[in-house]
Design a protein around this motif. Structure first.
Motif, PDB file in Angstrom:
ATOM      1  N   ARG A  62       0.871  -0.834  -0.016  1.00  0.00           N
ATOM      2  CA  ARG A  62       0.172  -0.048   0.162  1.00  0.00           C
ATOM      3  C   ARG A  62       0.735   1.149  -0.294  1.00  0.00           C
ATOM      4  O   ARG A  62       0.580   1.981  -0.441  1.00  0.00           O
ATOM      5  CB  ARG A  62      -0.985  -0.386   1.199  1.00  0.00           C
ATOM      6  N   ARG A  63       1.953   1.015   0.378  1.00  0.00           N
ATOM      7  CA  ARG A  63       2.606   2.066   0.405  1.00  0.00           C
ATOM      8  C   ARG A  63       3.413   2.451   0.131  1.00  0.00           C
ATOM      9  O   ARG A  63       3.649   3.691  -1.069  1.00  0.00           O
ATOM     10  CB  ARG A  63       4.166   2.292   2.129  1.00  0.00           C
ATOM     11  N   GLU A  64       3.469   1.821  -0.848  1.00  0.00           N
ATOM     12  CA  GLU A  64       4.111   0.870  -2.587  1.00  0.00           C
ATOM     13  C   GLU A  64       3.202   2.433  -3.643  1.00  0.00           C
ATOM     14  O   GLU A  64       3.199   2.704  -5.137  1.00  0.00           O
ATOM     15  CB  GLU A  64       4.731   0.246  -3.308  1.00  0.00           C
ATOM     16  N   LEU A  65       2.048   1.502  -3.564  1.00  0.00           N
ATOM     17  CA  LEU A  65       0.656   2.222  -3.879  1.00  0.00           C
ATOM     18  C   LEU A  65       0.349   3.589  -4.051  1.00  0.00           C
ATOM     19  O   LEU A  65       0.120   4.317  -5.329  1.00  0.00           O
ATOM     20  CB  LEU A  65      -0.127   1.167  -3.759  1.00  0.00           C
ATOM     21  N   ALA A  66       0.586   3.973  -2.494  1.00  0.00           N
ATOM     22  CA  ALA A  66       0.861   5.469  -2.562  1.00  0.00           C
ATOM     23  C   ALA A  66       1.129   6.364  -3.416  1.00  0.00           C
ATOM     24  O   ALA A  66       1.266   7.289  -4.042  1.00  0.00           O
ATOM     25  CB  ALA A  66       0.226   5.573  -1.091  1.00  0.00           C
ATOM     26  N   ALA A  89     -10.936   9.971  -6.838  1.00  0.00           N
ATOM     27  CA  ALA A  89     -10.765   9.487  -5.272  1.00  0.00           C
ATOM     28  C   ALA A  89      -9.883   8.261  -5.882  1.00  0.00           C
ATOM     29  O   ALA A  89     -10.436   7.123  -5.946  1.00  0.00           O
ATOM     30  CB  ALA A  89     -11.920   9.256  -4.575  1.00  0.00           C
ATOM     31  N   LEU A  90      -8.434   8.223  -5.009  1.00  0.00           N
ATOM     32  CA  LEU A  90      -7.720   6.590  -5.435  1.00  0.00           C
ATOM     33  C   LEU A  90      -7.477   6.263  -3.486  1.00  0.00           C
ATOM     34  O   LEU A  90      -7.123   6.559  -2.845  1.00  0.00           O
ATOM     35  CB  LEU A  90      -6.748   6.515  -6.000  1.00  0.00           C
ATOM     36  N   PRO A  91      -8.373   4.588  -3.496  1.00  0.00           N
ATOM     37  CA  PRO A  91      -7.679   4.236  -2.343  1.00  0.00           C
ATOM     38  C   PRO A  91      -6.065   4.084  -2.106  1.00  0.00           C
ATOM     39  O   PRO A  91      -6.046   2.970  -2.820  1.00  0.00           O
ATOM     40  CB  PRO A  91      -8.759   2.963  -1.924  1.00  0.00           C
ATOM     41  N   VAL A  92      -6.079   3.927  -0.750  1.00  0.00           N
ATOM     42  CA  VAL A  92      -4.582   3.364  -0.715  1.00  0.00           C
ATOM     43  C   VAL A  92      -3.885   2.587   0.589  1.00  0.00           C
ATOM     44  O   VAL A  92      -2.748   2.834   0.684  1.00  0.00           O
ATOM     45  CB  VAL A  92      -3.389   4.857  -1.192  1.00  0.00           C
ATOM     46  N   ASP A  93      -5.294   3.082   1.612  1.00  0.00           N
ATOM     47  CA  ASP A  93      -5.577   2.303   2.977  1.00  0.00           C
ATOM     48  C   ASP A  93      -6.299   1.814   3.477  1.00  0.00           C
ATOM     49  O   ASP A  93      -7.053   2.719   2.992  1.00  0.00           O
ATOM     50  CB  ASP A  93      -4.280   3.274   3.973  1.00  0.00           C
ATOM     51  N   TRP A  94      -6.498   0.822   3.809  1.00  0.00           N
ATOM     52  CA  TRP A  94      -7.766   0.275   4.487  1.00  0.00           C
ATOM     53  C   TRP A  94      -7.508  -0.188   5.500  1.00  0.00           C
ATOM     54  O   TRP A  94      -6.612  -0.680   6.500  1.00  0.00           O
ATOM     55  CB  TRP A  94      -8.176  -1.337   3.854  1.00  0.00           C
ATOM     56  N   ARG A  95      -8.961  -0.275   6.987  1.00  0.00           N
ATOM     57  CA  ARG A  95      -9.213  -0.940   7.651  1.00  0.00           C
ATOM     58  C   ARG A  95     -10.083  -1.672   7.979  1.00  0.00           C
ATOM     59  O   ARG A  95     -11.512  -0.761   7.261  1.00  0.00           O
ATOM     60  CB  ARG A  95      -9.091   0.364   8.859  1.00  0.00           C
ATOM     61  N   LEU A  96     -10.397  -2.556   8.906  1.00  0.00           N
ATOM     62  CA  LEU A  96     -11.579  -3.336   8.861  1.00  0.00           C
ATOM     63  C   LEU A  96     -11.866  -3.136  10.109  1.00  0.00           C
ATOM     64  O   LEU A  96     -11.357  -3.597  10.808  1.00  0.00           O
ATOM     65  CB  LEU A  96     -11.468  -5.346   8.074  1.00  0.00           C
TER      66      LEU A  96
END
Length: 403
Positions: A86-90, A147-154
């Motif tokens: 995710r860090r790489e994607l951001a 809007a581009l998602p780069v991190d998530w929480r469940l």
């Protein structure tokens, strides 16, 4: 993981899809098979028509009836870290488009049964029904492309954390701790530091508004928060007396909707002066949770005194004017959610906590590729949005926020 290169040759028309992105995201994965099948999963999300189940993706990408087993394993049974990807994607996204803000969004994923990690009964505002679902909280980059998602929480209700059997079956790690959806959003907001861009969020309840105002203030970041009309406020220099989160002070407190009605006539447009555009109220505002004065904006339907939406923000002066487009619409637009659905957002069939996180990571990568690669190579709007993605965060942005 079994190597099936000899029996699962990729169809020629799919070669090269998202190869640059997947090399960038998965170069740190420790095993060759992990890198290969994670890349195949992203390609499957981008190219498989209809439902993105692992079986459908396997049949779409490979001349093999067993490829789906490797696609399932790389998400549900593998060991790679989704945080690093995710860090790489951001970083990859920010290299390709200007950043205008961060958004905290929520996604309801309907589920049948009680076996998927975090599933619970919850009211879904989008459908107006109470459904069995998982609740995902996402951190999105707000850009000129969308809007581009780069991190998530469940979100994990208490029963998932307190029951050792449920926790073991869903492979919920010991690091997962109890927390409200607002607390998870604040955790995501903390990961967005290092940028002067404001955080945009939406509180569904007065209690949630109180938690977000206090938490965002403690982070020291600038923020814009859509709040319920019943949120207690005070106008002027005096801060409200502190009460338990979300509880109104003794007596009838002034609410955000009350103040908006009182000052409607003197509110000025925030951005282009259209009938339903947000308007800035001519007063500094306090809540019980805000140590510093805030500004308040509201929007009204023509001919109405009760506001449609109300925002509190820590922004003042020129920065408030620069951020005006971020008040338009919701933090994460419906087009972004529809585009994520088209990339398999709600198609994960696994039940585990790690599987959910890896699937959401790869869905985010697929959606980022869909939005940004056409913009970079051909200057076109992605077909999945149907309109310029700048409209997701408001048109007419004056410029990107510096990193």
């Amino acid at each position: 993981m079994t190597d099936r290169r000899a029996t699962a040759a990729r169809k020629p028309e799919e070669r090269g899809t998202a190869d640059e992105l997947t090399r960038r995201l998965f170069h740190g994965l420790p095993r060759t098979d992990q890198r290969r099948w994670a890349g195949a999963y992203v390609t499957g999300l981008l190219t498989t028509p209809g439902r993105k189940s692992v079986r459908n993706m396997g049949l779409s990408l490979y001349d093999s009836h067993t490829a789906f087993q490797s696609l399932h394993q790389v998400v549900s049974e593998s060991t790679w870290s989704w945080s690093a990807v995710r860090r790489e994607l951001a970083d990859w996204c920010r290299e390709r488009t200007a950043l205008h803000g961060w958004a905290l969004g929520r996604v309801t994923v309907p589920k049948r049964g009680r076996c998927s990690a975090g599933v619970h009964r919850r009211f879904d505002p989008a459908t107006g029904r109470t459904v069995g679902c998982q609740l995902g909280l996402g951190l999105f980059l707000l850009t000129e492309r969308g809007a581009l998602p780069v991190d998530w929480r469940l979100y994990l209700p208490d029963e998932w954390l307190d029951d050792p059997t449920l926790r073991r079956r869903a492979r919920i790690p010991e690091t997962a701790r109890p927390g409200s959806p607002a607390r998870l959003m604040l955790d995501l907001a903390a990961a967005a530091d290092g940028s002067a861009a404001p955080v945009v969020a939406e509180a569904e309840t007065v209690t949630e508004a109180a938690e977000l105002v206090e938490g965002l203030g403690a982070l020291g970041t600038d923020w814009i928060l859509s709040v319920p009309g019943a949120t207690p406020v005070s106008a002027g220099l005096h801060r409200l007396a502190r009460t338990p989160a979300g509880r109104a002070p003794a007596g009838r407190a002034l609410t955000a909707a009350d103040l908006a009605r009182q000052l409607q006539g003197s509110a000025r447009p925030l951005g282009p002066a259209t009938p339903e555009a947000p308007r800035l109220l001519p007063a500094q505002v306090h809540t019980a949770q805000s140590a510093a004065p805030l500004r308040m904006a509201a929007s009204w339907a023509p001919g109405h005194r009760t506001p449609q939406r109300i925002w509190l923000t820590s922004l003042h002066g020129e920065r408030l004017g620069e951020a005006a487009p971020l008040f338009t619409g919701h933090a994460v637009g419906t087009d972004a959610l529809a585009g994520l659905d088209d990339c398999g957002l709600r198609d994960f069939e696994g039940r585990s906590y790690p599987g959910w996180h890896r699937h959401m990571t790869l869905v985010s990568a697929a959606y980022g590729h869909r939005l940004l690669e056409p913009a970079r190579t051909r200057g076109t709007v992605p077909a999945s949005t149907g309109r310029p993605a700048a409209e997701l965060v408001g048109a007419g942005t004056s410029g990107a926020w510096a990193a």
